[in-house]
Motif scaffolding. Structure first.
Motif, short mmCIF file in Angstrom:
data_model
loop_
_atom_site.label_atom_id
_atom_site.label_comp_id
_atom_site.label_asym_id
_atom_site.label_seq_id
_atom_site.Cartn_x
_atom_site.Cartn_y
_atom_site.Cartn_z
N GLY A 43 6.39 -102.67 -34.27
CA GLY A 43 4.97 -102.12 -34.35
C GLY A 43 5.04 -100.65 -35.11
N ALA A 44 6.34 -100.28 -35.22
CA ALA A 44 6.33 -98.93 -36.04
C ALA A 44 6.49 -98.84 -37.53
CB ALA A 44 7.62 -98.31 -35.54
N GLY A 45 6.56 -100.14 -37.98
CA GLY A 45 6.30 -100.15 -39.57
C GLY A 45 5.07 -100.33 -40.06
N LYS A 46 4.77 -99.94 -41.23
CA LYS A 46 3.49 -100.11 -42.03
C LYS A 46 3.40 -101.48 -42.48
CE LYS A 46 2.63 -95.27 -42.77
NZ LYS A 46 2.71 -94.18 -43.85
N THR A 47 4.64 -101.74 -43.42
CA THR A 47 4.37 -103.38 -43.98
C THR A 47 5.39 -104.22 -43.48
OG1 THR A 47 6.24 -102.46 -45.70
CG2 THR A 47 3.97 -102.19 -46.38
N SER A 48 6.24 -103.88 -42.47
CA SER A 48 7.26 -104.82 -41.67
C SER A 48 6.63 -104.80 -40.29
CB SER A 48 8.70 -104.19 -41.87
OG SER A 48 8.82 -102.75 -41.37
N LYS B 200 20.06 -122.61 -36.88
CA LYS B 200 20.53 -122.99 -38.22
C LYS B 200 19.33 -122.76 -39.12
CE LYS B 200 23.77 -124.02 -40.66
NZ LYS B 200 25.23 -123.22 -40.87
N ARG B 201 18.04 -123.28 -38.80
CA ARG B 201 16.77 -122.85 -39.73
C ARG B 201 16.67 -121.35 -39.97
NH1 ARG B 201 14.58 -127.00 -36.43
NH2 ARG B 201 13.36 -125.58 -35.33
N LEU B 202 16.86 -120.54 -38.77
CA LEU B 202 16.59 -119.01 -39.14
C LEU B 202 17.79 -118.52 -40.14
CD1 LEU B 202 15.89 -117.94 -35.27
CD2 LEU B 202 14.33 -118.21 -37.26
N GLU B 203 19.02 -119.25 -39.85
CA GLU B 203 20.09 -118.67 -40.65
C GLU B 203 19.71 -119.15 -42.09
OE1 GLU B 203 24.41 -120.27 -41.27
OE2 GLU B 203 23.83 -119.46 -39.35
N ASN B 204 18.91 -120.08 -42.42
CA ASN B 204 18.81 -120.51 -43.72
C ASN B 204 17.19 -120.12 -44.20
OD1 ASN B 204 21.22 -121.53 -44.13
ND2 ASN B 204 20.77 -123.40 -43.21
N SER B 205 16.85 -119.25 -43.66
CA SER B 205 15.27 -118.81 -43.76
C SER B 205 14.87 -118.59 -45.18
CB SER B 205 14.88 -117.63 -42.96
OG SER B 205 14.87 -117.86 -41.57
N ASN B 206 13.73 -119.00 -45.40
CA ASN B 206 13.11 -118.78 -46.89
C ASN B 206 12.95 -117.41 -47.10
OD1 ASN B 206 11.68 -118.76 -49.10
ND2 ASN B 206 10.67 -120.64 -48.92
N TYR C 27 17.92 -109.84 -42.69
CA TYR C 27 16.59 -110.32 -43.30
C TYR C 27 15.60 -109.92 -42.29
CZ TYR C 27 13.15 -113.90 -44.60
OH TYR C 27 12.11 -114.41 -44.70
N PHE C 28 15.67 -110.55 -40.94
CA PHE C 28 14.50 -110.46 -40.06
C PHE C 28 14.18 -108.68 -39.66
CE2 PHE C 28 16.03 -114.85 -39.65
CZ PHE C 28 14.81 -115.30 -39.64
N PHE C 29 15.23 -108.13 -39.97
CA PHE C 29 14.86 -106.53 -39.49
C PHE C 29 14.92 -105.74 -40.79
CE2 PHE C 29 16.97 -108.90 -36.11
CZ PHE C 29 16.19 -108.67 -35.09
N ILE D 113 5.72 -111.45 -42.65
CA ILE D 113 5.95 -110.44 -41.76
C ILE D 113 5.79 -111.05 -40.45
CG2 ILE D 113 5.70 -108.29 -40.87
CD1 ILE D 113 5.05 -107.17 -43.34
N GLN D 114 4.82 -111.74 -40.28
CA GLN D 114 4.38 -112.29 -38.99
C GLN D 114 5.06 -113.35 -38.56
OE1 GLN D 114 2.19 -111.86 -41.33
NE2 GLN D 114 0.55 -110.53 -40.91
N ASP D 115 5.58 -114.16 -39.71
CA ASP D 115 6.69 -115.18 -39.44
C ASP D 115 8.05 -114.69 -38.87
OD1 ASP D 115 5.48 -117.33 -42.25
OD2 ASP D 115 5.13 -117.12 -40.22
N LYS D 116 8.36 -113.64 -39.41
CA LYS D 116 9.83 -112.97 -39.08
C LYS D 116 9.45 -112.53 -37.59
CE LYS D 116 11.19 -111.05 -43.79
NZ LYS D 116 11.39 -109.94 -44.25
#
Length: 573
Positions: A201-206, A43-49, A146-148, A54-57
């Protein structure tokens, strides 16, 4: 608040199917603390800020996977559901008969999807594992992107991400594919749908990027997409706007028109600027706006012509893509400034003095687009780069396609907001100004009966203003099947030759200004002769709106020096 724990799935061993359903309420004493913790975390993931780093995601997803991996349960399956996240855990054996999971059995699933796992799924794991430790298959469905989010801000079908993993085992290069089927209930005629997976690991900023490696889009049905993938990970369907749906046979003439038209516009705009400086007349504010528009047209056409040649140079492609976007925004802004200036001169007329008028307009015309592009670059350095336009053939199968590459915006969301949205706002503003101006223009004709009607000149004036204000850019919003072919050719023709049409318009205005200058001189000489004989004469009235827009008009229109009387003279009011 109560959450529902339900175990609902379909296990398909061959033709036989077994279903387990276990329901319990979070308030029930039967639910364990581990189950409460897992549901609360989901539920917390669903209501993520939205400000998560990026590291948090990445850490959040990995922590969810770890909690599901360590969850203890006695049945063969367990399912945890929130409004936007559903997680399923399966206990598997080496005699794995295959598995089909259908979202219709998940109460919280809003979009239908199906995942089919082959019998080969556990074979490598059974050979490699030691002891009798059980195998666990974890499936997690996200109805939120959001996470992807990748560097390009890609659009995903239904915002659905379907994930699957075999605990402590890497499943890849399967001979028997994993089948994933997505349903949708909207028209996607303008989109290319591609099955992709999340590559960490394939993204530059994500923390990852969407990739097609190991996945195939087998068939796109009228209401569903079928994906075949040979490994386990997070899957989705990527939606790319089909900006061009034309055949290879139409590509050649459109390319020819673009190259010839843009080259001709560059030459014509340069000639217009040189003609202005050759005339050696003091520039008024209207002329300065015209010249800035010409410079922006040159910049836009040059960057457009250079864009395809730098696709193989990563840094150069990003630079030219950003410059092309900046040039387009600058050109559109100066078109809107032309409309604003027209409003001041012909609609408002009185009290139009603005201190440092040209300086402020220059800051808007060149500075505002620069601010937008720099903001996009600073927020995401991969906003610009290599962009492919899929060109399909008429005679061949759709799977055989040829791509045309250029350096442009890679993010569809940014394209929709800062290209289509920006174009729509400026074009609509200028369209309103044009209609308003033409209405007033013909109102003056009806009031001044002594003015001679000149339909040919009036039509030419309206057409000239239409081109000057960039009304032809509105053709970009008619790129749907009934008008697509005509829209492509008209849009390419008019906008690639935009600088050339401006050159013809300004040449016509210069000729008209020269004739007006000669008429004015002759009238003054006649007036002097008649005044010497004490015969008064009425000054001549102008016969066309073209007075106001001439960059070479003998009546200098100045917003900076308060030349209101001269403005009125130019307008013939």
């Amino acid at each position: 608040m109560s959450f529902l724990i339900s175990v609902q799935f379909i296990l398909s061993p061959g033709k036989m199917g077994k279903t387990w359903r276990v329901n319990s309420n979070l308030r029930s004493p039967a639910i364990t603390e581990q189950e409460k913790e897992l549901l609360n975390y989901m539920k917390r993931l669903e209501n993520s800020n939205r400000s998560r780093r990026i590291q948090d995601k990445q850490g959040s997803i990995h922590l969810l996977e770890a909690k599901l991996k360590e969850f203890n349960f006695s049945d063969d399956t367990a399912t945890f559901q929130t409004n936007k996240i559903q997680s399923l855990i399966f206990k598997l054996t080496c005699n794995f008969p295959g598995l089909t999971i259908n979202s219709v059995n998940l109460e919280k699933a809003h979009r239908r999807h199906v995942m089919q796992f082959p019998t080969e799924l556990t074979q490598k794991a059974c050979k490699a594992r030691k002891g009798s430790k059980e195998l666990r298959l974890i499936c997690t469905y996200f109805e939120m992107e959001y996470f992807f989010q990748d560097d390009n801000g890609s659009l995903l079908l239904n915002n659905n991400i379907l994930g699957a993993s075999l605990v402590n085992h890497n499943v890849s290069s399967l001979r028997q594919n994993i089948n994933i089927r997505f349903w949708y209930n909207q028209s996607l005629d303008r989109y290319n749908l591609t099955c992709v997976f999340w590559k960490e690991g394939a993204g530059k900023t994500s923390w990852g990027a969407w990739s097609t490696e190991g996945c195939k889009t087998i068939r796109v049905f009228p209401d569903q997409v079928l994906c075949h993938c040979n490994h386990l990970t997070y899957f989705a369907v990527l939606m790319k706007l089909s900006s061009v749906k034309i055949s290879r046979e139409l590509l050649a003439p459109l390319t020819y028109i673009s190259i010839v038209g843009c080259s001709l516009s560059v030459v014509a705009s340069l000639l217009t600027i040189l003609l202005h400086f050759y005339s050696r007349k003091k520039s008024d504010s209207t002329t300065s706006i015209h010249m800035n528009l010409q410079v922006s047209v040159i910049f836009l056409n040059v960057t457009f012509l250079l864009s395809p040649s730098l696709t193989l140079q990563p840094v150069g492609c990003v630079a030219i893509g950003a410059l092309l976007h900046y040039a387009l925004l600058s050109c559109l802004t100066w078109m809107a400034i032309e409309g604003f200036n027209l409003y001041l001169l012909f609609v408002r007329v009185y009290n139009i003095y603005i201190q440092r008028y040209i300086l402020k307009l220059s800051a808007l015309g060149w500075g505002f687009p620069a601010f937008i592009v720099l903001l996009l670059l600073l927020s995401n350095s991969s906003t610009y780069g290599h962009y492919e336009i899929q060109i399909k053939t008429i005679l061949e199968n759709d799977t055989n396609s040829q791509n045309v590459s250029m350096c442009w915006i890679k993010s569809m969301k940014i394209h929709q907001i800062f290209v289509m949205g920006y174009t729509g706002v400026t074009s609509f503003f200028n369209l309103v100004i044009l209609v308003w101006t033409v209405k007033i223009f013909y109102g003056l004709h009806s009031q001044e009966k002594k003015w001679k009607s000149q339909p040919c000149r009036d039509i030419t004036t309206v057409l000239g203003l239409t081109l000057l204000l960039g009304i032809t850019w509105n053709l970009a919003f008619f790129s749907f099947p009934p008008f697509l072919l005509l829209q492509l050719f008209f849009f390419t023709f008019f906008n690639s030759l935009y600088g050339f049409f401006l050159f013809l318009w300004f040449c016509a205005q210069k000729r008209h200004a020269d004739l007006e200058a000669e008429t004015s001189t002759s009238s003054q000489m006649t007036r002097i002769g008649l005044q010497s004989q004490d015969f008064p004469i009425r000054s001549p009235q102008p016969s066309s709106l073209t007075h106001f827009s001439s960059p070479f008009s003998p009546h200098s229109t100045s917003h900076q020096e308060g030349g209101i009387e001269e403005d009125m003279a130019c307008l013939g009011t």
